[in-house]
Write a protein that holds these residues in place. Structure first.
Motif, PDB file in Angstrom:
ATOM      1  N   THR A 295       4.821  -3.897   0.578  1.00 40.65           N
ATOM      2  CA  THR A 295       5.145  -5.277   0.236  1.00 40.65           C
ATOM      3  C   THR A 295       3.893  -6.012  -0.233  1.00 40.65           C
ATOM      4  OG1 THR A 295       6.819  -5.249   1.963  1.00 40.65           O
ATOM      5  CG2 THR A 295       6.190  -7.404   1.104  1.00 40.65           C
ATOM      6  N   MET A 296       4.043  -6.826  -1.250  1.00 40.67           N
ATOM      7  CA  MET A 296       2.919  -7.639  -1.738  1.00 40.67           C
ATOM      8  C   MET A 296       3.125  -9.074  -1.297  1.00 40.67           C
ATOM      9  SD  MET A 296       1.914  -6.276  -5.437  1.00 40.67           S
ATOM     10  CE  MET A 296       1.767  -4.565  -5.830  1.00 40.67           C
ATOM     11  N   ILE A 297       2.039  -9.839  -1.290  1.00 40.52           N
ATOM     12  CA  ILE A 297       2.102 -11.265  -0.975  1.00 40.52           C
ATOM     13  C   ILE A 297       1.755 -12.016  -2.257  1.00 40.52           C
ATOM     14  CG2 ILE A 297       1.123 -13.158   0.352  1.00 40.52           C
ATOM     15  CD1 ILE A 297       0.583 -11.147   2.597  1.00 40.52           C
ATOM     16  N   THR A 298       2.697 -12.781  -2.765  1.00 40.64           N
ATOM     17  CA  THR A 298       2.512 -13.504  -4.020  1.00 40.64           C
ATOM     18  C   THR A 298       1.271 -14.386  -3.976  1.00 40.64           C
ATOM     19  OG1 THR A 298       4.902 -13.517  -4.323  1.00 40.64           O
ATOM     20  CG2 THR A 298       3.627 -15.066  -5.661  1.00 40.64           C
ATOM     21  N   ASP A 299       0.408 -14.235  -4.980  1.00 37.03           N
ATOM     22  CA  ASP A 299      -0.824 -15.014  -5.171  1.00 37.03           C
ATOM     23  C   ASP A 299      -1.912 -14.755  -4.133  1.00 37.03           C
ATOM     24  OD1 ASP A 299       0.096 -16.094  -7.551  1.00 37.03           O
ATOM     25  OD2 ASP A 299       0.968 -17.838  -6.550  1.00 37.03           O
ATOM     26  N   LYS A 300      -1.747 -13.763  -3.284  1.00 37.16           N
ATOM     27  CA  LYS A 300      -2.799 -13.423  -2.323  1.00 37.16           C
ATOM     28  C   LYS A 300      -4.102 -13.093  -3.060  1.00 37.16           C
ATOM     29  CE  LYS A 300      -4.231  -9.872   0.917  1.00 37.16           C
ATOM     30  NZ  LYS A 300      -5.092  -9.068   0.047  1.00 37.16           N
ATOM     31  N   GLY A 301      -3.999 -12.363  -4.170  1.00 38.05           N
ATOM     32  CA  GLY A 301      -5.173 -12.001  -4.947  1.00 38.05           C
ATOM     33  C   GLY A 301      -5.914 -13.214  -5.481  1.00 38.05           C
ATOM     34  N   LYS A 302      -5.167 -14.220  -5.898  1.00 42.62           N
ATOM     35  CA  LYS A 302      -5.792 -15.444  -6.408  1.00 42.62           C
ATOM     36  C   LYS A 302      -6.552 -16.171  -5.304  1.00 42.62           C
ATOM     37  CE  LYS A 302      -2.541 -16.276 -10.154  1.00 42.62           C
ATOM     38  NZ  LYS A 302      -1.584 -17.215 -10.740  1.00 42.62           N
ATOM     39  N   VAL A 303      -5.966 -16.231  -4.121  1.00 40.84           N
ATOM     40  CA  VAL A 303      -6.608 -16.909  -2.992  1.00 40.84           C
ATOM     41  C   VAL A 303      -7.868 -16.153  -2.574  1.00 40.84           C
ATOM     42  CG1 VAL A 303      -6.338 -17.606  -0.575  1.00 40.84           C
ATOM     43  CG2 VAL A 303      -4.470 -17.967  -2.192  1.00 40.84           C
ATOM     44  N   LEU A 304      -7.757 -14.845  -2.433  1.00 38.81           N
ATOM     45  CA  LEU A 304      -8.903 -14.026  -2.044  1.00 38.81           C
ATOM     46  C   LEU A 304     -10.020 -14.116  -3.071  1.00 38.81           C
ATOM     47  CD1 LEU A 304     -10.003 -11.999   0.015  1.00 38.81           C
ATOM     48  CD2 LEU A 304      -8.835 -10.198  -1.244  1.00 38.81           C
ATOM     49  N   ASN A 305      -9.657 -14.096  -4.339  1.00 37.87           N
ATOM     50  CA  ASN A 305     -10.639 -14.210  -5.415  1.00 37.87           C
ATOM     51  C   ASN A 305     -11.314 -15.579  -5.399  1.00 37.87           C
ATOM     52  OD1 ASN A 305     -11.809 -12.798  -7.705  1.00 37.87           O
ATOM     53  ND2 ASN A 305     -10.825 -14.363  -8.959  1.00 37.87           N
ATOM     54  N   ALA A 306     -10.548 -16.634  -5.170  1.00 38.36           N
ATOM     55  CA  ALA A 306     -11.115 -17.989  -5.116  1.00 38.36           C
ATOM     56  C   ALA A 306     -12.100 -18.131  -3.953  1.00 38.36           C
ATOM     57  CB  ALA A 306     -10.001 -19.030  -4.999  1.00 38.36           C
ATOM     58  N   LEU A 307     -11.770 -17.544  -2.810  1.00 36.23           N
ATOM     59  CA  LEU A 307     -12.685 -17.586  -1.663  1.00 36.23           C
ATOM     60  C   LEU A 307     -13.988 -16.856  -1.981  1.00 36.23           C
ATOM     61  CD1 LEU A 307     -10.232 -16.922   1.292  1.00 36.23           C
ATOM     62  CD2 LEU A 307     -11.703 -18.916   1.030  1.00 36.23           C
ATOM     63  N   ALA A 308     -13.890 -15.671  -2.540  1.00 31.05           N
ATOM     64  CA  ALA A 308     -15.086 -14.909  -2.897  1.00 31.05           C
ATOM     65  C   ALA A 308     -15.924 -15.673  -3.923  1.00 31.05           C
ATOM     66  CB  ALA A 308     -14.698 -13.537  -3.428  1.00 31.05           C
ATOM     67  N   ASN A 309     -15.269 -16.212  -4.953  1.00 28.91           N
ATOM     68  CA  ASN A 309     -15.994 -16.954  -5.987  1.00 28.91           C
ATOM     69  C   ASN A 309     -16.698 -18.172  -5.416  1.00 28.91           C
ATOM     70  OD1 ASN A 309     -15.033 -15.077  -7.776  1.00 28.91           O
ATOM     71  ND2 ASN A 309     -13.524 -16.434  -8.720  1.00 28.91           N
ATOM     72  N   PHE A 310     -16.053 -18.871  -4.475  1.00 32.77           N
ATOM     73  CA  PHE A 310     -16.676 -20.025  -3.835  1.00 32.77           C
ATOM     74  C   PHE A 310     -17.988 -19.615  -3.174  1.00 32.77           C
ATOM     75  CE2 PHE A 310     -17.621 -22.266   0.085  1.00 32.77           C
ATOM     76  CZ  PHE A 310     -17.771 -23.565  -0.378  1.00 32.77           C
ATOM     77  N   TRP A 311     -17.955 -18.542  -2.379  1.00 33.44           N
ATOM     78  CA  TRP A 311     -19.146 -18.121  -1.643  1.00 33.44           C
ATOM     79  C   TRP A 311     -20.218 -17.546  -2.562  1.00 33.44           C
ATOM     80  CZ3 TRP A 311     -20.218 -20.377   2.533  1.00 33.44           C
ATOM     81  CH2 TRP A 311     -19.198 -20.821   3.373  1.00 33.44           C
ATOM     82  N   PHE A 312     -19.824 -16.832  -3.613  1.00 32.97           N
ATOM     83  CA  PHE A 312     -20.822 -16.355  -4.575  1.00 32.97           C
ATOM     84  C   PHE A 312     -21.535 -17.535  -5.225  1.00 32.97           C
ATOM     85  CE2 PHE A 312     -18.187 -12.311  -5.162  1.00 32.97           C
ATOM     86  CZ  PHE A 312     -19.042 -11.546  -4.383  1.00 32.97           C
ATOM     87  N   ASP A 313     -20.787 -18.560  -5.598  1.00 36.00           N
ATOM     88  CA  ASP A 313     -21.384 -19.744  -6.218  1.00 36.00           C
ATOM     89  C   ASP A 313     -22.215 -20.546  -5.216  1.00 36.00           C
ATOM     90  OD1 ASP A 313     -21.677 -21.520  -8.533  1.00 36.00           O
ATOM     91  OD2 ASP A 313     -20.530 -22.942  -7.304  1.00 36.00           O
ATOM     92  N   TYR A 314     -21.689 -20.707  -4.029  1.00 33.90           N
ATOM     93  CA  TYR A 314     -22.356 -21.519  -2.996  1.00 33.90           C
ATOM     94  C   TYR A 314     -23.690 -20.917  -2.569  1.00 33.90           C
ATOM     95  CZ  TYR A 314     -22.701 -24.489   1.182  1.00 33.90           C
ATOM     96  OH  TYR A 314     -23.107 -25.385   2.134  1.00 33.90           O
ATOM     97  N   THR A 315     -23.800 -19.607  -2.540  1.00 37.64           N
ATOM     98  CA  THR A 315     -25.014 -18.949  -2.046  1.00 37.64           C
ATOM     99  C   THR A 315     -25.917 -18.407  -3.158  1.00 37.64           C
ATOM    100  OG1 THR A 315     -23.866 -16.825  -1.812  1.00 37.64           O
ATOM    101  CG2 THR A 315     -23.886 -18.295   0.118  1.00 37.64           C
ATOM    102  N   LYS A 316     -25.593 -18.667  -4.408  1.00 38.98           N
ATOM    103  CA  LYS A 316     -26.354 -18.070  -5.509  1.00 38.98           C
ATOM    104  C   LYS A 316     -27.818 -18.492  -5.539  1.00 38.98           C
ATOM    105  CE  LYS A 316     -25.007 -21.533  -8.889  1.00 38.98           C
ATOM    106  NZ  LYS A 316     -24.033 -21.851  -9.912  1.00 38.98           N
ATOM    107  N   ASP A 317     -28.148 -19.650  -4.968  1.00 32.83           N
ATOM    108  CA  ASP A 317     -29.542 -20.090  -4.920  1.00 32.83           C
ATOM    109  C   ASP A 317     -30.301 -19.456  -3.759  1.00 32.83           C
ATOM    110  OD1 ASP A 317     -29.137 -21.723  -7.142  1.00 32.83           O
ATOM    111  OD2 ASP A 317     -28.489 -23.405  -5.907  1.00 32.83           O
TER     112      ASP A 317
END
Length: 96
Positions: free
Chosen positions: A37-59
């Motif tokens: 079973t898949m969870i609709t838009d789970k990939g989008k949420v997981l990707n958004a979380l990862a992108n937030f932390w990559f951007d937040y810690t890039k410095d």
């Protein structure tokens, strides 16, 4: 497009020019087993979380992120189903 790896929730494609595309799927896993079973838009949420932390810690620490904008992706990934779940990254050598 050459698929480099298929993980529990991500598909990785090698562009063979020093870059890769990572697609986060809606798959779910438990105890290292991909469930049917898949969870609709789970990939989008997981990707958004990862992108937030990559951007937040890039410095603080460099990372592999190049872009999460679809217009920067190869043509094969410039489709609505990849919106919000795809990132373009630098191919790096992993430190064990």
């Amino acid at each position: 497009m050459k698929k480099y790896a298929s993980g529990k929730v991500r598909e990785v494609y090698d562009l063979e020019d020093g870059r890769m595309v990572i697609v986060t799927t809606d798959r779910i896993s438990a105890f290292d087993v991909i469930l049917p079973t898949m969870i609709t838009d789970k990939g989008k949420v997981l990707n958004a979380l990862a992108n937030f932390w990559f951007d937040y810690t890039k410095d603080i620490v460099k990372n592999h992120m190049i872009s999460s904008d679809l217009k920067d992706m190869p043509v094969e990934f410039q489709k609505p189903e990849f919106e919000g779940r795809t990132i373009l990254v630098k191919k790096l050598k992993m430190i064990p």
